[in-house]
Write an enzyme that holds these catalytic residues in place. Structure first.
Site, short mmCIF file in Angstrom:
data_model
loop_
_atom_site.label_atom_id
_atom_site.label_comp_id
_atom_site.label_asym_id
_atom_site.label_seq_id
_atom_site.Cartn_x
_atom_site.Cartn_y
_atom_site.Cartn_z
N GLY A 12 0.82 -1.21 0.00
CA GLY A 12 0.00 0.00 0.00
C GLY A 12 0.86 1.26 0.00
O GLY A 12 2.10 1.18 0.08
N ASP A 13 0.20 2.40 -0.13
CA ASP A 13 0.86 3.71 -0.11
C ASP A 13 1.90 3.86 -1.23
O ASP A 13 2.92 4.53 -1.05
CB ASP A 13 1.55 3.96 1.25
CG ASP A 13 0.60 3.74 2.40
OD1 ASP A 13 -0.56 4.16 2.27
OD2 ASP A 13 1.01 3.13 3.40
N LYS A 16 -0.59 5.38 -5.50
CA LYS A 16 -1.64 4.99 -6.47
C LYS A 16 -2.51 6.18 -6.85
O LYS A 16 -2.85 6.38 -8.00
CB LYS A 16 -2.52 3.89 -5.87
CG LYS A 16 -1.83 2.57 -5.69
CD LYS A 16 -2.77 1.52 -5.15
CE LYS A 16 -3.26 1.78 -3.76
NZ LYS A 16 -2.23 1.76 -2.71
N ALA A 17 -2.87 6.99 -5.82
CA ALA A 17 -3.84 8.06 -6.07
C ALA A 17 -3.31 9.04 -7.09
O ALA A 17 -4.03 9.43 -8.02
CB ALA A 17 -4.17 8.77 -4.76
N GLY A 40 -5.92 5.97 2.31
CA GLY A 40 -5.75 7.43 2.37
C GLY A 40 -5.08 7.83 1.08
O GLY A 40 -3.87 7.75 0.96
N HIS A 41 -5.87 8.19 0.08
CA HIS A 41 -5.33 8.43 -1.26
C HIS A 41 -5.08 9.92 -1.47
O HIS A 41 -6.01 10.72 -1.49
CB HIS A 41 -6.30 7.88 -2.31
CG HIS A 41 -6.36 6.38 -2.30
ND1 HIS A 41 -7.38 5.65 -2.84
CD2 HIS A 41 -5.48 5.46 -1.81
CE1 HIS A 41 -7.13 4.35 -2.68
NE2 HIS A 41 -5.99 4.21 -2.05
N GLN A 223 -4.92 -0.20 -0.89
CA GLN A 223 -3.87 -1.03 -0.26
C GLN A 223 -2.94 -1.60 -1.35
O GLN A 223 -2.74 -0.95 -2.34
CB GLN A 223 -4.48 -2.15 0.61
CG GLN A 223 -5.16 -1.63 1.87
CD GLN A 223 -6.57 -1.11 1.63
OE1 GLN A 223 -7.36 -1.78 1.01
NE2 GLN A 223 -6.88 0.07 2.13
N THR A 299 -4.07 8.16 6.62
CA THR A 299 -5.30 7.88 7.36
C THR A 299 -5.07 7.95 8.86
O THR A 299 -5.86 8.52 9.60
CB THR A 299 -5.85 6.48 6.98
OG1 THR A 299 -6.11 6.49 5.58
CG2 THR A 299 -7.12 6.14 7.72
N THR A 300 -3.95 7.38 9.32
CA THR A 300 -3.74 7.29 10.77
C THR A 300 -2.60 8.17 11.26
O THR A 300 -2.43 8.34 12.46
CB THR A 300 -3.39 5.83 11.15
OG1 THR A 300 -2.22 5.45 10.42
CG2 THR A 300 -4.53 4.88 10.82
N SER A 410 7.44 8.81 -11.60
CA SER A 410 7.07 10.07 -10.97
C SER A 410 8.16 10.52 -10.01
O SER A 410 8.80 9.72 -9.33
CB SER A 410 5.68 9.94 -10.32
OG SER A 410 5.74 10.16 -8.97
P1 IMP Z 1 -7.09 -2.77 8.08
O1 IMP Z 1 -7.17 -2.74 6.58
O2 IMP Z 1 -7.48 -1.46 8.70
O3 IMP Z 1 -7.81 -3.94 8.66
O4 IMP Z 1 -5.55 -2.98 8.47
C1 IMP Z 1 -4.85 -4.19 8.18
C2 IMP Z 1 -3.42 -3.90 7.76
O5 IMP Z 1 -3.43 -3.23 6.50
C3 IMP Z 1 -2.65 -2.95 8.71
O6 IMP Z 1 -1.30 -3.34 8.70
C4 IMP Z 1 -2.78 -1.60 8.05
O7 IMP Z 1 -1.73 -0.73 8.41
C5 IMP Z 1 -2.72 -1.99 6.59
N1 IMP Z 1 -3.40 -1.02 5.73
C6 IMP Z 1 -4.72 -0.87 5.55
N2 IMP Z 1 -4.98 0.10 4.67
C7 IMP Z 1 -3.80 0.56 4.26
C8 IMP Z 1 -3.41 1.55 3.30
O8 IMP Z 1 -4.22 2.20 2.64
N3 IMP Z 1 -2.07 1.73 3.14
C9 IMP Z 1 -1.13 1.01 3.82
N4 IMP Z 1 -1.46 0.06 4.71
C10 IMP Z 1 -2.78 -0.16 4.93
#
Ligand code: IMP
Length: 421
Positions: A12-13, A16-17, A40-41, A223, A299-300, A410
């Site tokens: 993920g991250d 993509k967005a 979080g795009h 993701q 996102t977090t 990019s």
């Molecule tokens: P959940 O998708 O919130 O259940 O999280 C499960 C795992 O996926 C965790 O390790 C998160 O940090 C990771 N995760 C979920 N969404 C993202 C994302 O958009 N980017 C990166 N990691 C993600």
């Protein structure tokens, strides 16, 4: 026209967005196919930053239709906020955002259970606590509430009552937490119906008609490959399928509709949350990549773990998803490293184990080679030829090893920092 799927090739991250925003120029429709507000795009346009959690990243193109597909788990409160924010910024999206009538709602009890489970468990996943796992579990248990349910009040009330009976038992008996009331859940759903009900349609049908009409469709994954529930580093994964199977499942299109699969990857690797990460860098390099790349979750806000490019991970992503093109993002973040490491294989107890199942990644040691870095600021480069020779060598090496063309590069956050190779 054609149908292209954009899939994150790592954890993920991957940027993509911004790639989806770029690719949308040549498309008519962008459809998200899985995940929820865990994503979080980030898209930067004219120095203005937008972070989308649910709305497809193509939404800033005023003439394009954006779809939230049936595979997405939709937090109604979050979506209404996102719509309102975009409207406040002058984007009129109501007539061009459509939502599948089969998407499942994330409700407050999903979010509560997500964080309670994380806090209770001895084996933490490090979830985003957005209710993703509990919502997909309810979908499989067949006690989920779907967007289309809002049109039949009697059915909706019955389904909410049935779900609450089970969820409240779980909350009270397992976690000793107060129950949610029928009225508070219904209030959320009825507000969604009032404000967004007109956007809820049969998106599978819409997409198939679009294919017949020769429209260009971009399927947007959230993701990444290594977070896939089947193909990722289980159990440290998300609860959906960011991979190609999820694209079909979550859009309703079929395998013959797909023409291109673009794997989006950073020029290095990051991951957030728990779980194995073979090429994770030492503290100094990780910190340097984090600072250079502003590697904090959108996102977090959690700091992302950072590491070096991982060829075996990419080879697997290419194989499983059928990626026929690659987009490499954040190449500029590597500027200033004297040496850049690339993992060419894994060692397991003295033998090569490049194709090991990702859930066993904690047992392997990465085999690195080093390439010479570059000092030049590359953020103004707008073609492959503009890049310093060492950056070109780095990309050529990756391309040769993976045997898939790098079609996009990019070198910065804004829309105009992306170019074709
Ligand atoms: P959940 O998708 O919130 O259940 O999280 C499960 C795992 O996926 C965790 O390790 C998160 O940090 C990771 N995760 C979920 N969404 C993202 C994302 O958009 N980017 C990166 N990691 C993600």
């Amino acid at each position: 026209m054609s149908c292209t799927v954009a899939i994150g090739a790592q954890w993920g991250d991957e940027g993509k967005a911004k790639m989806i925003d770029y690719l949308t120029r040549d498309m008519d429709i962008v459809a998200r196919y899985q995940g929820g507000a865990n994503a979080g795009h980030t898209v930067v346009v004219d120095d203005k930053k937008f972070v989308f959690h649910l709305i497809p990243s193509g939404i800033l193109h005023e003439d394009k239709v954006c779809i939230i597909g049936n595979g997405v788990v939709l937090d109604p409160v979050e979506l209404l906020e996102e719509i309102a924010l975009l409207q406040k910024k002058g984007y009129d999206i109501k007539h061009r955002l459509i939502i599948s009538d089969c998407a499942h709602f994330i409700l407050p009890y999903h979010k509560a259970i997500d964080s309670l489970m994380e806090n209770f468990s001895d084996e933490k996943i490090g979830t985003t606590m957005r209710g993703i796992g509990p919502c997909y579990s309810d979908k499989c248990l067949r006690i989920g509430i779907r967007t289309g349910d809002i049109f039949d009040i009697e059915t909706l009330e019955r389904r909410v009552t049935a779900a609450l009976k089970i969820k409240n038992q779980q909350l009270e008996k397992i976690y000793g937490e107060p129950p949610f009331t029928f009225d508070e859940i219904m209030e959320i759903l009825l507000e969604f119906k009032e404000k967004a009900g007109s956007m809820v349609v049969n998106t599978q049908e819409y997409l198939h008609n679009a294919i017949k009409d020769g429209k260009g469709i971009l399927l947007e994954g959230a993701q990444g490959h290594a977070l896939d529930i089947d193909h990722g580093t289980y159990p440290y994964v998300t609860s959906s399928s960011p991979t190609i199977g999820g694209a079909l499942l979550g859009s309703g299109l079929n395998a013959f509709d797909i023409d291109n699969v673009i794997g989006i990857t950073k020029a290095y690797v990051t991951r957030v949350g728990e779980g194995p990460f073979p090429t994770e860098a030492d503290e100094d390099d990780s910190e340097r990549l984090r600072v250079n790349g502003n590697e904090f979750g959108s996102t977090t806000g959690r700091p992302r773990r950072c590491g070096w490019f991982d060829l075996p991970l990419m080879k697997r992503a290419i194989q499983i998803n059928g990626m026929n093109q690659l987009a490499i993002t954040k190449l500029d973040v590597l500027t200033g490293f004297e040496k850049i490491k690339i993992c060419i294989g894994y060692d397991l107890k003295g033998g090569r184990a490049d194709n090991i199942c990702p859930s066993k990644f904690s047992k392997v040691k990465p085999i690195f080679i080093e390439m010479d870095g570059w000092e030049e600021n590359i953020s103004k480069c707008r073609s492959f030829a503009d890049l310093p020779k060492n950056a070109q060598d780095y990309l050529n090496f990756i391309e040769d090893e993976l045997n898939v063309p790098i079609t996009y590069i990019s070198v910065g956050p804004g829309r105009d920092y992306t170019f074709k190779k």
